[in-house]
Design a protein around this motif. Structure first.
Motif, PDB file in Angstrom:
ATOM      1  N   LEU A  63     131.170  30.675  53.415  1.00 53.98           N
ATOM      2  CA  LEU A  63     129.619  31.160  53.001  1.00 53.98           C
ATOM      3  C   LEU A  63     129.717  31.037  51.580  1.00 53.98           C
ATOM      4  CD1 LEU A  63     127.665  31.893  55.112  1.00 53.98           C
ATOM      5  CD2 LEU A  63     128.028  34.398  54.450  1.00 53.98           C
ATOM      6  N   THR A  64     128.654  30.257  51.116  1.00 52.90           N
ATOM      7  CA  THR A  64     128.831  29.963  49.448  1.00 52.90           C
ATOM      8  C   THR A  64     127.236  29.758  49.125  1.00 52.90           C
ATOM      9  OG1 THR A  64     129.625  28.606  47.746  1.00 52.90           O
ATOM     10  CG2 THR A  64     128.892  27.560  49.893  1.00 52.90           C
ATOM     11  N   GLY A  65     126.973  30.144  47.910  1.00 56.38           N
ATOM     12  CA  GLY A  65     125.673  30.030  47.481  1.00 56.38           C
ATOM     13  C   GLY A  65     124.792  31.250  47.694  1.00 56.38           C
ATOM     14  N   LYS A  66     125.363  32.417  48.065  1.00 50.45           N
ATOM     15  CA  LYS A  66     124.289  33.502  48.512  1.00 50.45           C
ATOM     16  C   LYS A  66     124.494  34.524  47.508  1.00 50.45           C
ATOM     17  CE  LYS A  66     124.302  31.375  52.569  1.00 50.45           C
ATOM     18  NZ  LYS A  66     123.076  30.411  52.807  1.00 50.45           N
ATOM     19  N   LEU A  67     123.380  35.270  47.573  1.00 52.56           N
ATOM     20  CA  LEU A  67     123.440  36.549  46.613  1.00 52.56           C
ATOM     21  C   LEU A  67     123.377  37.548  47.734  1.00 52.56           C
ATOM     22  CD1 LEU A  67     122.653  38.405  44.467  1.00 52.56           C
ATOM     23  CD2 LEU A  67     120.445  38.073  44.549  1.00 52.56           C
ATOM     24  N   PHE A  68     124.254  38.696  47.660  1.00 51.48           N
ATOM     25  CA  PHE A  68     124.401  39.754  48.843  1.00 51.48           C
ATOM     26  C   PHE A  68     123.805  41.226  48.245  1.00 51.48           C
ATOM     27  CE2 PHE A  68     127.683  36.668  49.960  1.00 51.48           C
ATOM     28  CZ  PHE A  68     127.434  36.250  51.483  1.00 51.48           C
ATOM     29  N   ASN A  69     123.236  41.769  49.135  1.00 41.09           N
ATOM     30  CA  ASN A  69     122.772  43.283  48.742  1.00 41.09           C
ATOM     31  C   ASN A  69     124.073  44.135  48.866  1.00 41.09           C
ATOM     32  OD1 ASN A  69     122.619  43.871  51.194  1.00 41.09           O
ATOM     33  ND2 ASN A  69     120.570  44.029  51.627  1.00 41.09           N
ATOM     34  N   HIS A  70     123.702  45.508  48.588  1.00 43.30           N
ATOM     35  CA  HIS A  70     124.961  46.448  48.657  1.00 43.30           C
ATOM     36  C   HIS A  70     125.410  46.776  50.148  1.00 43.30           C
ATOM     37  CE1 HIS A  70     121.148  48.338  49.190  1.00 43.30           C
ATOM     38  NE2 HIS A  70     121.556  49.353  49.973  1.00 43.30           N
ATOM     39  N   GLN A  71     124.722  46.159  51.246  1.00 42.46           N
ATOM     40  CA  GLN A  71     125.089  46.103  52.549  1.00 42.46           C
ATOM     41  C   GLN A  71     125.588  44.806  52.943  1.00 42.46           C
ATOM     42  OE1 GLN A  71     121.163  47.385  53.820  1.00 42.46           O
ATOM     43  NE2 GLN A  71     121.944  49.490  54.077  1.00 42.46           N
ATOM     44  N   ASN A  72     126.123  44.192  52.121  1.00 48.76           N
ATOM     45  CA  ASN A  72     126.716  42.802  52.621  1.00 48.76           C
ATOM     46  C   ASN A  72     125.894  41.795  53.274  1.00 48.76           C
ATOM     47  OD1 ASN A  72     128.808  44.023  51.238  1.00 48.76           O
ATOM     48  ND2 ASN A  72     130.012  44.138  52.819  1.00 48.76           N
ATOM     49  N   LYS A  73     124.364  42.048  53.124  1.00 46.96           N
ATOM     50  CA  LYS A  73     123.470  41.473  53.622  1.00 46.96           C
ATOM     51  C   LYS A  73     122.719  40.220  52.822  1.00 46.96           C
ATOM     52  CE  LYS A  73     122.836  43.533  57.714  1.00 46.96           C
ATOM     53  NZ  LYS A  73     124.168  43.967  57.869  1.00 46.96           N
ATOM     54  N   VAL A  74     122.590  38.939  53.227  1.00 51.23           N
ATOM     55  CA  VAL A  74     122.198  37.895  52.391  1.00 51.23           C
ATOM     56  C   VAL A  74     120.887  38.175  51.917  1.00 51.23           C
ATOM     57  CG1 VAL A  74     121.488  35.628  52.041  1.00 51.23           C
ATOM     58  CG2 VAL A  74     123.571  36.219  53.323  1.00 51.23           C
ATOM     59  N   ILE A  75     120.409  38.139  50.606  1.00 48.00           N
ATOM     60  CA  ILE A  75     118.911  38.273  50.259  1.00 48.00           C
ATOM     61  C   ILE A  75     118.596  36.913  50.065  1.00 48.00           C
ATOM     62  CG2 ILE A  75     117.781  39.202  48.134  1.00 48.00           C
ATOM     63  CD1 ILE A  75     120.206  40.972  47.161  1.00 48.00           C
ATOM     64  N   GLU A  76     117.193  36.870  50.613  1.00 48.92           N
ATOM     65  CA  GLU A  76     116.563  35.542  50.687  1.00 48.92           C
ATOM     66  C   GLU A  76     115.714  35.353  49.593  1.00 48.92           C
ATOM     67  OE1 GLU A  76     117.523  33.344  52.752  1.00 48.92           O
ATOM     68  OE2 GLU A  76     118.378  34.422  54.461  1.00 48.92           O
ATOM     69  N   PRO A  77     115.402  34.163  48.892  1.00 47.52           N
ATOM     70  CA  PRO A  77     114.496  33.856  48.009  1.00 47.52           C
ATOM     71  C   PRO A  77     113.082  34.440  48.391  1.00 47.52           C
ATOM     72  CG  PRO A  77     115.215  31.681  48.624  1.00 47.52           C
ATOM     73  CD  PRO A  77     115.766  32.876  49.742  1.00 47.52           C
ATOM     74  N   ALA A  78     112.265  35.130  47.460  1.00 48.74           N
ATOM     75  CA  ALA A  78     110.991  35.375  47.886  1.00 48.74           C
ATOM     76  C   ALA A  78     109.970  34.332  48.403  1.00 48.74           C
ATOM     77  CB  ALA A  78     110.274  36.282  46.626  1.00 48.74           C
ATOM     78  N   PRO A  79     109.071  34.526  49.087  1.00 47.43           N
ATOM     79  CA  PRO A  79     108.168  33.563  49.718  1.00 47.43           C
ATOM     80  C   PRO A  79     107.153  33.114  48.383  1.00 47.43           C
ATOM     81  CG  PRO A  79     107.629  35.819  50.602  1.00 47.43           C
ATOM     82  CD  PRO A  79     108.779  36.105  49.934  1.00 47.43           C
ATOM     83  N   ALA A  80     106.918  31.908  48.476  1.00 47.13           N
ATOM     84  CA  ALA A  80     106.066  31.202  47.387  1.00 47.13           C
ATOM     85  C   ALA A  80     104.751  32.154  47.260  1.00 47.13           C
ATOM     86  CB  ALA A  80     105.857  29.757  47.662  1.00 47.13           C
ATOM     87  N   ASN A  81     104.298  32.447  48.242  1.00 46.24           N
ATOM     88  CA  ASN A  81     102.922  33.332  47.949  1.00 46.24           C
ATOM     89  C   ASN A  81     102.982  34.431  48.864  1.00 46.24           C
ATOM     90  OD1 ASN A  81     101.282  31.178  46.549  1.00 46.24           O
ATOM     91  ND2 ASN A  81     101.731  29.967  48.309  1.00 46.24           N
ATOM     92  N   PRO A  82     103.644  35.632  48.320  1.00 46.50           N
ATOM     93  CA  PRO A  82     103.800  36.466  49.011  1.00 46.50           C
ATOM     94  C   PRO A  82     102.577  37.410  49.468  1.00 46.50           C
ATOM     95  CG  PRO A  82     104.489  36.833  46.667  1.00 46.50           C
ATOM     96  CD  PRO A  82     104.175  35.622  46.967  1.00 46.50           C
TER      97      PRO A  82
END
Ligand SMILES: NC(=O)c1ccc[n+]([C@@H]2O[C@H](COP(=O)([O-])OP(=O)(O)OC[C@H]3O[C@@H](n4cnc5c(N)ncnc54)[C@H](OP(=O)(O)O)[C@@H]3O)[C@@H](O)[C@H]2O)c1
Length: 322
Positions: free
Chosen positions: A255-274
């Protein structure tokens, strides 16, 4: 015995030290890359005694200094012919001090937290590429949430030379910029190092209790704030667990190119128009990260700037300087 070798920067205190102990207890060879020889040696002795693992070694490095990083990597390459895990944990947050430049004339926070790790990775790429499952982990921070503000960008004018900003120098802003640059680099390096079978990920740390030694480095007003904050933070072992899991567990292999949170879950990029609800979630949860890091032009800018700050503007294709 586990034949994997892990290198952890800033392993003499806090999360880095807790992680070094955890890896030592699991039987890996642990290389502690520390700036302070005395506290590094103390931590090493404690870790060896607690874990019963004698394959724990100290290397001296000042991550703000390119000369020191070169020397450390040269020493590492003499002693080891492969590296399996590289954890860029060391970081500078100048606890109330004013603007400072590193010996390479780079703003100190950026030199230590972004340029240093990038340079060390570049110099250790060959060792890492000899591992069957090489993993690099960057320690980032929830502070990057400031980049949910679409107007926020890395302040490149303030990264080199004397501080020229109109507003007073802000450690907060520079620490935030350095951690955002590190996440941005994570995504691009992950692609570039795929061919060498090296994975690159980042962890978004949301808080860990700070040691007395770390609190002592703070200027008085900051120290009081940090002591109060410490009451709500989990012990450093909690984040050390994340380092350990992301860098060793089978489920994270490849698994590469990921940002994980403190629960080891992948953090996704925010939507373009949230939507409004998504905007609230961006600030209150660790489900999204700012789009800034996912944008190609920002990734290329961070890479180009780091290369310029190391190899000079005319030598950005030069990958390694011995
Ligand atoms: N604690 C939190 O709440 C929190 C929140 C978000 C992110 N983080 C991140 O988590 C990581 C670990 O932080 P921590 O809480 O464990 O802090 P810490 O106990 O203060 O550890 C930081 C380590 O980095 C080392 N370091 C600083 N400048 C260095 C340099 N120029 N060269 C080599 N080593 C250097 C320090 O060494 P010395 O002892 O020599 O100073 C220390 O070992 C950092 O990347 C930090 O930004 C922490």
């Amino acid at each position: 015995m586990d034949n994997r070798i892990v290198l952890i920067t800033g392993a003499n205190s806090g999360i880095g030290k807790a992680a070094a102990l955890q890896f030592a207890e699991a039987g890996l060879t642990v290389l502690m890359a520390c700036r302070n020889k005395k506290s590094g040696q103390q931590a090493l002795t404690e870790i060896q005694q607690q874990s019963g693992n004698t394959r724990v070694e100290l290397f001296e490095v000042d991550m703000s200094s390119q000369r020191s990083i070169r020397e450390c990597c040269k020493e590492l390459k003499k002693r080891y012919d492969k590296l399996d895990i590289l954890i860029h944990n060391a970081a500078y947050f100048n606890h109330g001090e004013g603007h400072r430049l590193s010996e390479d004339r780079i703003e100190f926070t950026f030199a230590t937290n972004t340029v240093g790790p990038f340079y060390m990775t570049t110099l250790l790429k060959e060792l890492l590429s000899r591992s069957p499952d090489a993993r690099i982990l960057h320690a980032s921070s929830t502070i990057i949430k400031h980049f949910f503000d679409p107007k926020r960008t890395i302040q490149w004018d303030h990264v080199t030379g004397p501080y020229k900003g109109e507003k007073p120098y802000s450690v907060y802003q520079h620490y935030c910029d350095s951690k955002m640059a590190l996440v941005t680099l994570t995504f691009l390096l992950a692609e570039q190092l795929k061919a060498d079978n090296i994975s690159v990920n980042a962890l978004q740390i949301n808080g860990a209790r700070m040691s007395k030694e770390t609190l002592r480095k703070f200027k008085p007003a900051w120290r009081v704030a940090a002591i109060i904050q410490n009451l709500y933070f989990p012990p450093p072992e909690k984040m050390a667990d994340c380092y350990f899991t992301i860098c060793t567990a089978n489920e994270f292999k490849g698994l590469t190119g990921k940002l994980f949170n403190h629960q080891n879950k992948v953090i996704e990029p925010a939507p373009a128009n949230p939507s409004k609800i998504e905007e609230i979630k961006q600030l209150t949860t660790s489900k999204f990260h700012p789009r800034y890091a996912a944008e190609r032009k920002n990734q290329e800018e961070v890479l180009k700037r780091c290369k310029e700050l190391i190899f000079g503007a005319n030598m950005i294709n030069n990958d390694e300087r011995e």
